[in-house]
Design a protein around this motif. Structure first.
Motif, PDB file in Angstrom:
ATOM      1  N   ILE A   1      45.566 -89.747 -16.820  1.00 53.09           N
ATOM      2  CA  ILE A   1      46.882 -90.280 -16.431  1.00 53.09           C
ATOM      3  C   ILE A   1      46.758 -91.128 -15.171  1.00 53.09           C
ATOM      4  CG2 ILE A   1      49.158 -89.619 -15.537  1.00 53.09           C
ATOM      5  CD1 ILE A   1      49.035 -87.221 -17.509  1.00 53.09           C
ATOM      6  N   THR A   2      46.012 -90.627 -14.191  1.00 48.56           N
ATOM      7  CA  THR A   2      45.805 -91.387 -12.951  1.00 48.56           C
ATOM      8  C   THR A   2      45.142 -92.724 -13.239  1.00 48.56           C
ATOM      9  OG1 THR A   2      45.603 -89.330 -11.697  1.00 48.56           O
ATOM     10  CG2 THR A   2      44.730 -91.325 -10.665  1.00 48.56           C
ATOM     11  N   THR A   3      44.140 -92.701 -14.101  1.00 48.47           N
ATOM     12  CA  THR A   3      43.443 -93.938 -14.457  1.00 48.47           C
ATOM     13  C   THR A   3      44.369 -94.904 -15.171  1.00 48.47           C
ATOM     14  OG1 THR A   3      41.339 -92.783 -14.590  1.00 48.47           O
ATOM     15  CG2 THR A   3      41.485 -94.903 -15.725  1.00 48.47           C
ATOM     16  N   PHE A   4      45.185 -94.409 -16.090  1.00 48.77           N
ATOM     17  CA  PHE A   4      46.125 -95.288 -16.797  1.00 48.77           C
ATOM     18  C   PHE A   4      47.049 -95.985 -15.803  1.00 48.77           C
ATOM     19  CE2 PHE A   4      50.041 -96.470 -18.852  1.00 48.77           C
ATOM     20  CZ  PHE A   4      49.606 -97.063 -20.030  1.00 48.77           C
ATOM     21  N   ILE A   5      47.620 -95.214 -14.887  1.00 50.73           N
ATOM     22  CA  ILE A   5      48.558 -95.776 -13.899  1.00 50.73           C
ATOM     23  C   ILE A   5      47.852 -96.800 -13.012  1.00 50.73           C
ATOM     24  CG2 ILE A   5      49.954 -95.223 -11.858  1.00 50.73           C
ATOM     25  CD1 ILE A   5      50.559 -92.500 -13.293  1.00 50.73           C
ATOM     26  N   CYS A   6      46.668 -96.436 -12.489  1.00 52.88           N
ATOM     27  CA  CYS A   6      45.935 -97.357 -11.613  1.00 52.88           C
ATOM     28  C   CYS A   6      45.518 -98.621 -12.352  1.00 52.88           C
ATOM     29  CB  CYS A   6      44.719 -96.668 -11.016  1.00 52.88           C
ATOM     30  SG  CYS A   6      45.131 -95.416  -9.796  1.00 52.88           S
ATOM     31  N   SER A   7      45.067 -98.461 -13.580  1.00 56.86           N
ATOM     32  CA  SER A   7      44.635 -99.608 -14.369  1.00 56.86           C
ATOM     33  C   SER A   7      45.811-100.526 -14.692  1.00 56.86           C
ATOM     34  CB  SER A   7      43.967 -99.113 -15.650  1.00 56.86           C
ATOM     35  OG  SER A   7      43.489-100.181 -16.406  1.00 56.86           O
ATOM     36  N   PHE A   8      46.916 -99.942 -15.099  1.00 57.99           N
ATOM     37  CA  PHE A   8      48.104-100.734 -15.426  1.00 57.99           C
ATOM     38  C   PHE A   8      48.605-101.481 -14.188  1.00 57.99           C
ATOM     39  CE2 PHE A   8      52.541-101.497 -16.572  1.00 57.99           C
ATOM     40  CZ  PHE A   8      52.414-101.946 -17.880  1.00 57.99           C
ATOM     41  N   LEU A   9      48.628-100.778 -13.056  1.00 56.89           N
ATOM     42  CA  LEU A   9      49.036-101.423 -11.801  1.00 56.89           C
ATOM     43  C   LEU A   9      48.061-102.524 -11.400  1.00 56.89           C
ATOM     44  CD1 LEU A   9      50.212 -98.364  -9.669  1.00 56.89           C
ATOM     45  CD2 LEU A   9      51.636-100.172 -10.648  1.00 56.89           C
ATOM     46  N   GLY A  10      46.779-102.249 -11.538  1.00 56.28           N
ATOM     47  CA  GLY A  10      45.765-103.251 -11.186  1.00 56.28           C
ATOM     48  C   GLY A  10      45.929-104.529 -11.980  1.00 56.28           C
ATOM     49  N   PHE A  11      46.201-104.391 -13.267  1.00 58.48           N
ATOM     50  CA  PHE A  11      46.388-105.560 -14.120  1.00 58.48           C
ATOM     51  C   PHE A  11      47.601-106.365 -13.669  1.00 58.48           C
ATOM     52  CE2 PHE A  11      47.621-108.090 -17.693  1.00 58.48           C
ATOM     53  CZ  PHE A  11      46.436-108.392 -18.352  1.00 58.48           C
ATOM     54  N   ASN A  12      48.680-105.671 -13.323  1.00 56.23           N
ATOM     55  CA  ASN A  12      49.942-106.359 -13.047  1.00 56.23           C
ATOM     56  C   ASN A  12      50.123-106.821 -11.609  1.00 56.23           C
ATOM     57  OD1 ASN A  12      51.380-106.476 -15.609  1.00 56.23           O
ATOM     58  ND2 ASN A  12      51.206-104.259 -15.547  1.00 56.23           N
TER      59      ASN A  12
ATOM     60  N   ALA B   1      38.263 -98.748 -12.928  1.00 53.72           N
ATOM     61  CA  ALA B   1      39.252 -99.189 -13.915  1.00 53.72           C
ATOM     62  C   ALA B   1      40.270-100.133 -13.270  1.00 53.72           C
ATOM     63  CB  ALA B   1      39.966 -97.991 -14.538  1.00 53.72           C
ATOM     64  N   PHE B   2      40.666 -99.832 -12.042  1.00 55.14           N
ATOM     65  CA  PHE B   2      41.596-100.697 -11.315  1.00 55.14           C
ATOM     66  C   PHE B   2      40.996-102.088 -11.122  1.00 55.14           C
ATOM     67  CE2 PHE B   2      43.116-102.653  -7.427  1.00 55.14           C
ATOM     68  CZ  PHE B   2      44.496-102.546  -7.548  1.00 55.14           C
ATOM     69  N   VAL B   3      39.733-102.119 -10.691  1.00 58.45           N
ATOM     70  CA  VAL B   3      39.069-103.393 -10.422  1.00 58.45           C
ATOM     71  C   VAL B   3      38.894-104.204 -11.706  1.00 58.45           C
ATOM     72  CG1 VAL B   3      36.921-104.450  -9.611  1.00 58.45           C
ATOM     73  CG2 VAL B   3      37.938-102.565  -8.335  1.00 58.45           C
ATOM     74  N   VAL B   4      38.476-103.549 -12.782  1.00 53.74           N
ATOM     75  CA  VAL B   4      38.325-104.245 -14.060  1.00 53.74           C
ATOM     76  C   VAL B   4      39.678-104.772 -14.538  1.00 53.74           C
ATOM     77  CG1 VAL B   4      37.784-103.913 -16.507  1.00 53.74           C
ATOM     78  CG2 VAL B   4      36.236-103.041 -14.762  1.00 53.74           C
ATOM     79  N   SER B   5      40.699-103.942 -14.451  1.00 55.94           N
ATOM     80  CA  SER B   5      42.035-104.370 -14.869  1.00 55.94           C
ATOM     81  C   SER B   5      42.548-105.513 -14.009  1.00 55.94           C
ATOM     82  CB  SER B   5      43.012-103.192 -14.785  1.00 55.94           C
ATOM     83  OG  SER B   5      42.624-102.180 -15.663  1.00 55.94           O
ATOM     84  N   PHE B   6      42.299-105.416 -12.720  1.00 57.57           N
ATOM     85  CA  PHE B   6      42.681-106.479 -11.795  1.00 57.57           C
ATOM     86  C   PHE B   6      42.023-107.788 -12.214  1.00 57.57           C
ATOM     87  CE2 PHE B   6      42.286-108.913  -7.876  1.00 57.57           C
ATOM     88  CZ  PHE B   6      43.520-108.725  -7.259  1.00 57.57           C
ATOM     89  N   SER B   7      40.734-107.714 -12.546  1.00 58.94           N
ATOM     90  CA  SER B   7      39.995-108.908 -12.961  1.00 58.94           C
ATOM     91  C   SER B   7      40.570-109.507 -14.235  1.00 58.94           C
ATOM     92  CB  SER B   7      38.517-108.562 -13.180  1.00 58.94           C
ATOM     93  OG  SER B   7      37.944-108.106 -11.992  1.00 58.94           O
ATOM     94  N   TYR B   8      40.849-108.660 -15.210  1.00 64.08           N
ATOM     95  CA  TYR B   8      41.437-109.156 -16.453  1.00 64.08           C
ATOM     96  C   TYR B   8      42.848-109.691 -16.214  1.00 64.08           C
ATOM     97  CZ  TYR B   8      37.739-107.967 -19.655  1.00 64.08           C
ATOM     98  OH  TYR B   8      36.558-107.950 -20.331  1.00 64.08           O
TER      99      TYR B   8
END
Length: 186
Positions: A140-151, A17-24
């Motif tokens: 919750i962990t995924t939400f935080i990691c994904s949100f951080l990855g995107f930003n 999720a972090f990697v996908v969010s980072f990419s987006y």
């Protein structure tokens, strides 16, 4: 499984999720906060629902496989870890998917990043872990990691995320080994 181990599992599961969010995050330029929330929410929802489905699915067939459940858990976590590492080795980080975050795209992101959570949920049943608390922590962990990855993608624009994927794979393999050793030697 202890709560510390579940935290490690949650971190390992959230790497995709972090990697996908980072990419987006690299390709979406407009309405970034809304887009970050949408991607984080879709990945977190998938990571919450899939372990629950896996846990209840395992519950249905548990009596038939109770004598070999630790071996199943070991091989599943081993396969997941190897798969994560293999994907990291072959990943081309310069390719990105569509940048429009339609409901269809968000659904696909949520499902694609949480398939391993389904299998992990079944393993959580075999090691007698309360699923609702574990799934909540994973979500919750995924939400935080994904949100951080995107930003944070702008800070790490030139940095590879492959190292995180390697660590995730190693954590999954380690969890499988721990489960096997606990059942064989305790």
């Amino acid at each position: 499984m202890s709560w510390i181990e579940i935290c490690f599992l949650a971190l390992a599961l959230s790497v995709d999720a972090f990697v996908v969010s980072f990419s987006y995050g690299l390709v979406i330029k407009k309405n970034r906060n809304i887009a970050a929330f949408k991607v984080a929410f879709s990945t977190a929802l998938g990571q919450f629902i899939m372990p629950v489905l896996g846990w209840y699915g395992a519950r249905v067939i548990y009596k038939q496989i109770a004598t070999v459940d630790h071996w199943i858990a070991f091989f599943v976590f081993l396969a997941l870890g190897i798969n994560v590492i293999k994907e990291a080795l072959g990943k081309d980080e310069t390719r990105y998917t569509a940048t429009k975050l339609s409901l269809r795209v968000l659904f696909m992101i949520g499902v694609a990043t949480s398939i391993d959570a389904f299998v992990s949920g079944s393993m959580l049943y075999f090691v007698q872990t309360p699923i609702w608390q574990a799934a909540t922590l994973i979500g919750i962990t995924t939400f935080i990691c994904s949100f951080l990855g995107f930003n944070i993608c702008s800070v790490f624009y030139k940095t590879s995320t492959k190292g995180l994927e390697y660590i995730s794979g190693i954590i999954l393999i380690g969890l499988g080994c721990k489960i096997l050793f606990e059942h064989l030697y305790v």
